[in-house]
Scaffold this motif. Structure first.
Motif, PDB file in Angstrom:
ATOM      1  N   VAL A 153       0.831  -1.208   0.000  1.00 45.35           N
ATOM      2  CA  VAL A 153       0.000   0.000   0.000  1.00 45.35           C
ATOM      3  C   VAL A 153       0.864   1.257   0.000  1.00 45.35           C
ATOM      4  O   VAL A 153       1.863   1.341   0.713  1.00 45.35           O
ATOM      5  N   SER A 154       0.478   2.197  -0.839  1.00 45.13           N
ATOM      6  CA  SER A 154       1.059   3.541  -0.820  1.00 45.13           C
ATOM      7  C   SER A 154      -0.053   4.510  -0.444  1.00 45.13           C
ATOM      8  O   SER A 154      -1.117   4.498  -1.066  1.00 45.13           O
ATOM      9  N   THR A 155       0.195   5.333   0.572  1.00 43.85           N
ATOM     10  CA  THR A 155      -0.841   6.256   1.036  1.00 43.85           C
ATOM     11  C   THR A 155      -0.533   7.682   0.583  1.00 43.85           C
ATOM     12  O   THR A 155       0.627   8.057   0.386  1.00 43.85           O
ATOM     13  N   TYR A 156      -1.604   8.455   0.444  1.00 47.50           N
ATOM     14  CA  TYR A 156      -1.518   9.870   0.083  1.00 47.50           C
ATOM     15  C   TYR A 156      -2.369  10.604   1.122  1.00 47.50           C
ATOM     16  O   TYR A 156      -3.575  10.755   0.961  1.00 47.50           O
ATOM     17  N   GLN A 157      -1.728  11.019   2.216  1.00 52.99           N
ATOM     18  CA  GLN A 157      -2.456  11.438   3.403  1.00 52.99           C
ATOM     19  C   GLN A 157      -2.522  12.950   3.546  1.00 52.99           C
ATOM     20  O   GLN A 157      -1.522  13.657   3.405  1.00 52.99           O
ATOM     21  N   SER A 158      -3.724  13.434   3.879  1.00 54.80           N
ATOM     22  CA  SER A 158      -3.969  14.870   3.979  1.00 54.80           C
ATOM     23  C   SER A 158      -3.343  15.457   5.236  1.00 54.80           C
ATOM     24  O   SER A 158      -3.062  14.753   6.209  1.00 54.80           O
ATOM     25  N   VAL A 159      -3.178  16.777   5.220  1.00 55.49           N
ATOM     26  CA  VAL A 159      -2.525  17.448   6.341  1.00 55.49           C
ATOM     27  C   VAL A 159      -3.392  17.483   7.595  1.00 55.49           C
ATOM     28  O   VAL A 159      -2.868  17.632   8.704  1.00 55.49           O
ATOM     29  N   SER A 160      -4.706  17.314   7.457  1.00 55.55           N
ATOM     30  CA  SER A 160      -5.569  17.318   8.645  1.00 55.55           C
ATOM     31  C   SER A 160      -5.240  16.177   9.589  1.00 55.55           C
ATOM     32  O   SER A 160      -5.576  16.233  10.770  1.00 55.55           O
ATOM     33  N   GLY A 161      -4.570  15.149   9.068  1.00 61.75           N
ATOM     34  CA  GLY A 161      -4.131  14.054   9.934  1.00 61.75           C
ATOM     35  C   GLY A 161      -3.105  14.491  10.955  1.00 61.75           C
ATOM     36  O   GLY A 161      -2.910  13.840  11.979  1.00 61.75           O
ATOM     37  N   THR A 162      -2.442  15.619  10.698  1.00 59.37           N
ATOM     38  CA  THR A 162      -1.458  16.152  11.637  1.00 59.37           C
ATOM     39  C   THR A 162      -2.076  17.134  12.615  1.00 59.37           C
ATOM     40  O   THR A 162      -1.581  17.305  13.725  1.00 59.37           O
ATOM     41  N   GLY A 163      -3.160  17.786  12.211  1.00 62.11           N
ATOM     42  CA  GLY A 163      -3.828  18.722  13.113  1.00 62.11           C
ATOM     43  C   GLY A 163      -4.002  20.103  12.508  1.00 62.11           C
ATOM     44  O   GLY A 163      -3.599  20.371  11.367  1.00 62.11           O
ATOM     45  N   ALA A 194       3.161  22.770   0.640  1.00 63.61           N
ATOM     46  CA  ALA A 194       2.397  23.328  -0.478  1.00 63.61           C
ATOM     47  C   ALA A 194       3.062  22.960  -1.804  1.00 63.61           C
ATOM     48  O   ALA A 194       4.283  23.089  -1.957  1.00 63.61           O
ATOM     49  N   PHE A 195       2.262  22.468  -2.747  1.00 66.71           N
ATOM     50  CA  PHE A 195       2.760  22.085  -4.074  1.00 66.71           C
ATOM     51  C   PHE A 195       3.888  21.053  -3.985  1.00 66.71           C
ATOM     52  O   PHE A 195       4.816  21.057  -4.797  1.00 66.71           O
ATOM     53  N   ASN A 196       3.802  20.177  -2.996  1.00 66.04           N
ATOM     54  CA  ASN A 196       4.873  19.214  -2.778  1.00 66.04           C
ATOM     55  C   ASN A 196       4.287  17.946  -2.162  1.00 66.04           C
ATOM     56  O   ASN A 196       3.127  17.943  -1.728  1.00 66.04           O
ATOM     57  N   VAL A 197       5.049  16.876  -2.121  1.00 61.45           N
ATOM     58  CA  VAL A 197       4.676  15.682  -1.358  1.00 61.45           C
ATOM     59  C   VAL A 197       5.864  15.283  -0.496  1.00 61.45           C
ATOM     60  O   VAL A 197       7.021  15.491  -0.875  1.00 61.45           O
ATOM     61  N   ILE A 198       5.586  14.751   0.680  1.00 60.01           N
ATOM     62  CA  ILE A 198       6.636  14.430   1.645  1.00 60.01           C
ATOM     63  C   ILE A 198       6.522  12.943   2.016  1.00 60.01           C
ATOM     64  O   ILE A 198       5.555  12.534   2.658  1.00 60.01           O
ATOM     65  N   PRO A 199       7.507  12.116   1.636  1.00 61.13           N
ATOM     66  CA  PRO A 199       7.431  10.677   1.924  1.00 61.13           C
ATOM     67  C   PRO A 199       7.889  10.353   3.343  1.00 61.13           C
ATOM     68  O   PRO A 199       8.814   9.565   3.567  1.00 61.13           O
ATOM     69  N   HIS A 200       7.226  10.971   4.312  1.00 62.30           N
ATOM     70  CA  HIS A 200       7.685  10.869   5.697  1.00 62.30           C
ATOM     71  C   HIS A 200       6.530  11.263   6.609  1.00 62.30           C
ATOM     72  O   HIS A 200       6.110  12.417   6.637  1.00 62.30           O
ATOM     73  N   ILE A 201       5.984  10.282   7.351  1.00 63.41           N
ATOM     74  CA  ILE A 201       4.941  10.549   8.337  1.00 63.41           C
ATOM     75  C   ILE A 201       5.340   9.851   9.633  1.00 63.41           C
ATOM     76  O   ILE A 201       5.569   8.640   9.644  1.00 63.41           O
ATOM     77  N   PRO A 238      -0.427  17.690  -0.302  1.00 65.32           N
ATOM     78  CA  PRO A 238      -1.047  18.989  -0.032  1.00 65.32           C
ATOM     79  C   PRO A 238      -2.552  18.984  -0.248  1.00 65.32           C
ATOM     80  O   PRO A 238      -3.093  19.667  -1.117  1.00 65.32           O
ATOM     81  N   VAL A 239      -3.233  18.190   0.550  1.00 61.13           N
ATOM     82  CA  VAL A 239      -4.693  18.067   0.559  1.00 61.13           C
ATOM     83  C   VAL A 239      -5.143  18.369   1.982  1.00 61.13           C
ATOM     84  O   VAL A 239      -4.515  17.912   2.940  1.00 61.13           O
ATOM     85  N   PHE A 240      -6.205  19.147   2.141  1.00 62.30           N
ATOM     86  CA  PHE A 240      -6.645  19.519   3.488  1.00 62.30           C
ATOM     87  C   PHE A 240      -7.286  18.351   4.234  1.00 62.30           C
ATOM     88  O   PHE A 240      -6.954  18.077   5.384  1.00 62.30           O
TER      89      PHE A 240
END
Length: 340
Positions: A153-163, A194-201, A238-240
Motif C-alpha cells: 500500500v502507498s498512502t496519500y495522506q492529507s494534512v488534517s491528519g497532523t492537526g 504546499a505544491f509538494n509531497v513528503i514521503p515521511h509521516i 497537499p490536501v486539506f
C-alpha cells in the motif's frame, strides 16, 4: 434511555467532528460533557443545535458517566484515560497509546465488531490509525472470500491528519506562493508541503520505515489477520482533508476483478465508484463529509499470481477517526451496554 457521554479534546478537529457525528447519527445521549485543557477552558463548541462550554479535564470526575471519547494526544490520554476507566466509564481512545496492548481491543466495527466485548479487560477500546481504518474496511470482505497473503500500500495522506497547525501551514504556504512577503517556512513539516509531497509521516525507525508505516502493518495484523504480510509507504500530500491509498493485494487463490467489485458493493461501509472513463473514480475532495470508504480503479494485477489493484479514499477525520469512534460506541451499545 440514553447514555452519559464525555468528549475529551472537544476543541480539536477530531473532537469537534465527534460531536458533529454524534448529533448526525442521533446517538442516544442523555447528558454530554465537553472537556479541554485549561488553556481552552470555556471555549464554546456545537453539538447539534446546542452550544456547549468546555470544562476542565484536569478536575473532571468521570464517576457515573458511561462513555468517554478521547481525542487528545497520547501524553494526555496516558494521564486521564486510566482515571475514566477506573470509574467504569468506557474509554474510546483515538490516540496510538493503547492500540498495541494485547488486552485492549482495536476495533473497526465493519471488520471485527465482536472485539468490543473485550472492553472489560481495561475499560478501554482503541481506535486505529486513520490510514489503517479505511484500508481494513476494504480488505476484510475480500479476505473472507479468498484469503489475503500480502498487501502493498502507498498512502496519500492529507494534512488534517497532523492537526490544525498543519492545515494552517498548508494554507499559509499556498498563499505565500502568490503574495510577496507572505512566504511561510516549514515548521510543522520538515519540508514545504504546499505544491509538494513528503514521503515521511511520524518518526523514522531503525529499518528505514516510518512509524506510520509500521502502524499500518501492526494494526492490520491485529484487526484482520496476523498472517497477512503488509508493506507500506506513507506520504503526506497537499490536501486539506481526505486520505487516499493505492492498494495492491495478493490472494491465496484467484479472484476475478468483477467478483471483487461485487463483494465490495455489498460490504458494509463501502461505496464503489468504478467507471473506466474520465472522472469515473473518487478523489479526496469528493469524500469530505461522507461516512463511506470509497473504492475505485479495481483491476487485475497480471504481474503476480492472484493479484488485484484498487484505489481507496476516505474522509480521515470521519472514518479515520471520529466516525469510527462513534461506530464503536454504537456497537458497544448494541452488543454490551444496552439500556432501556
Amino acid at each position: 434511555m440514553g447514555y452519559k457521554v464525555v468528549v475529551v479534546g472537544a476543541t480539536g478537529n477530531v473532537g469537534r467532528e465527534m460531536l458533529n457525528i454524534l448529533a448526525e447519527r442521533q446517538f442516544p445521549v442523555d447528558e454530554i460533557a465537553v472537556l479541554a485543557s485549561r488553556k481552552s477552558l470555556g471555549t464554546e463548541v456545537s453539538f447539534g443545535d446546542k452550544t456547549l462550554k468546555t470544562k476542565d479535564l484536569d478536575t473532571f470526575d468521570f464517576t457515573g458517566w458511561d462513555i468517554a471519547f478521547f481525542a487528545v494526544g497520547s501524553t494526555a490520554t496516558k494521564e486521564y484515560a486510566p482515571r475514566a476507566a477506573a470509574a467504569k466509564c468506557v474509554v474510546i481512545d483515538n490516540s496510538s497509546l493503547y492500540r498495541y496492548d494485547p488486552q485492549i481491543p482495536l476495533v473497526v466495527p465493519e471488520v471485527n465488531p465482536e472485539a468490543v466485548e473485550d472492553y472489560k479487560n481495561k475499560y478501554i477500546i482503541a481506535n486505529p490509525n486513520c490510514s489503517t481504518a479505511q484500508m481494513v474496511v476494504a480488505l476484510k470482505p475480500l479476505h473472507d472470500r479468498a484469503r489475503i497473503k500480502r498487501v502493498v500500500v502507498s498512502t496519500y495522506q492529507s494534512v488534517s491528519g497532523t492537526g490544525k497547525e498543519a492545515i494552517d501551514e498548508l494554507w499559509d504556504q499556498t498563499k505565500g506562493m502568490y503574495v510577496p512577503g507572505q512566504e511561510k517556512a516549514p515548521s510543522v513539516y520538515p519540508k514545504q508541503i504546499a505544491f509538494n509531497v513528503i514521503p515521511h509521516i511520524d518518526v523514522f525507525l531503525e529499518d528505514g520505515s516510518t512509524k506510520e508505516e509500521w502502524k499500518m502493518v501492526a494494526e492490520t495484523k491485529k484487526i484482520v489477520d496476523p498472517a497477512i504480510k503488509v508493506t507500506a509507504t506513507c506520504v503526506r500530500v497537499p490536501v486539506f482533508v481526505g486520505h487516499s491509498e493505492a492498494i495492491n493485494i495478493e490472494f491465496e487463490e484467484f479472484i476475478d476483478e468483477d467478483e471483487v467489485r461485487d463483494i465490495l458493493r455489498e460490504a458494509p461501509g463501502i461505496m464503489v465508484v468504478d467507471k473506466r472513463e474520465d472522472g469515473g473514480y473518487v478523489t479526496p475532495v469528493e469524500c469530505v463529509g461522507d461516512f463511506a470508504t470509497f473504492i475505485s480503479r479495481i483491476r487485475q494485477d497480471s504481474t503476480i499470481d492472484n493479484g488485484i489493484n484498487l484505489w481507496c479514499v476516505s474522509d480521515n477525520l470521519r472514518k479515520g477517526a471520529a466516525l469510527n469512534a462513534v461506530q464503536i460506541a454504537e456497537t458497544l451499545g448494541n452488543r454490551v451496554l444496552k439500556k432501556g
